[in-house]
Design an enzyme around this catalytic site. Structure first.
Site, PDB file in Angstrom:
ATOM      1  N   HIS A 297       0.868  -1.183   0.000  1.00  0.00           N
ATOM      2  CA  HIS A 297       0.000   0.000   0.000  1.00  0.00           C
ATOM      3  C   HIS A 297       0.903   1.230   0.000  1.00  0.00           C
ATOM      4  O   HIS A 297       2.023   1.198   0.530  1.00  0.00           O
ATOM      5  CB  HIS A 297      -0.876   0.022   1.241  1.00  0.00           C
ATOM      6  CG  HIS A 297      -1.943  -1.024   1.253  1.00  0.00           C
ATOM      7  ND1 HIS A 297      -3.060  -0.923   2.054  1.00  0.00           N
ATOM      8  CD2 HIS A 297      -2.082  -2.182   0.566  1.00  0.00           C
ATOM      9  CE1 HIS A 297      -3.835  -1.968   1.854  1.00  0.00           C
ATOM     10  NE2 HIS A 297      -3.262  -2.752   0.967  1.00  0.00           N
TER      11      HIS A 297
ATOM     12  N   GLU B 206       0.882   3.877   1.753  1.00  0.00           N
ATOM     13  CA  GLU B 206       1.289   4.316   3.085  1.00  0.00           C
ATOM     14  C   GLU B 206       2.457   3.497   3.622  1.00  0.00           C
ATOM     15  O   GLU B 206       3.421   4.045   4.159  1.00  0.00           O
ATOM     16  CB  GLU B 206       0.126   4.198   4.087  1.00  0.00           C
ATOM     17  CG  GLU B 206      -1.093   4.989   3.716  1.00  0.00           C
ATOM     18  CD  GLU B 206      -2.150   4.155   2.983  1.00  0.00           C
ATOM     19  OE1 GLU B 206      -1.804   3.480   1.982  1.00  0.00           O
ATOM     20  OE2 GLU B 206      -3.317   4.199   3.398  1.00  0.00           O
TER      21      GLU B 206
ATOM     22  N   CYS C 165      -6.303   1.893   5.722  1.00  0.00           N
ATOM     23  CA  CYS C 165      -6.926   0.656   6.174  1.00  0.00           C
ATOM     24  C   CYS C 165      -6.346   0.281   7.546  1.00  0.00           C
ATOM     25  O   CYS C 165      -5.488   0.983   8.079  1.00  0.00           O
ATOM     26  CB  CYS C 165      -6.656  -0.462   5.168  1.00  0.00           C
ATOM     27  SG  CYS C 165      -4.910  -0.959   5.095  1.00  0.00           S
TER      28      CYS C 165
END
Length: 145
Positions: free
Chosen positions: A47, A49, A77
């Site tokens: 991801h 992030e 998430c």
């Protein structure tokens, strides 16, 4: 949020879900910026992030990102919210809400759980319409094919 939007758009061009993330130091210096790379890397943890947090830690030479801000186009998430807490970022700024998987205030609120030893400040809805429209356009195009 501008750099994160650029990274999200670039991720979309690579066939990735258009999410971009930037880690900014307390002095305003951009430490790292990344877009999603799950499809291209075959890594379920790739991801934006996570990739940006890893890169920022590498730049600083330590895992503690105290004083840093994580800026992301989509609400993180549970994995990414947890990583931000564990990295000790001071602040999470995000654009679009993720009602199906968000863990920074919508579906869950991992980062404000009082049982954890660190709780970053949260700023939500920054350039929300731009961030959401990137995602909407991406998924609309996928449904057409």
């Amino acid at each position: 949020m501008g750099l994160a939007l650029i990274d999200a758009a670039e991720a979309s061009q690579r066939g990735e879900v258009p999410v971009g993330a930037v880690v900014v130091a307390s002095d305003g210096r951009v430490l790292a910026r990344r877009g999603n790379a799950r499809e291209s890397s075959g890594d379920p943890t790739a991801h934006a992030e996570i990739l940006a947090l890893r890169a920022a830690a590498s730049v600083l030479g330590e895992w503690r990102l105290s004083g840093c801000t994580l800026v992301v186009t989509l609400e993180p998430c549970t994995m990414c919210a947890g990583a931000a807490v564990l990295a000790r970022v001071d602040r999470i700024v995000y654009g679009a809400v993720d009602e199906k998987g968000g863990a920074v205030g919508s579906l869950w609120d991992v980062v404000r759980d009082r049982r954890l030893n660190h709780r970053p400040e949260v700023v939500m809805g920054v350039r929300e319409e731009e961030c959401a429209s990137l995602l909407s356009a991406f998924f609309a195009a996928r449904r057409e094919h």
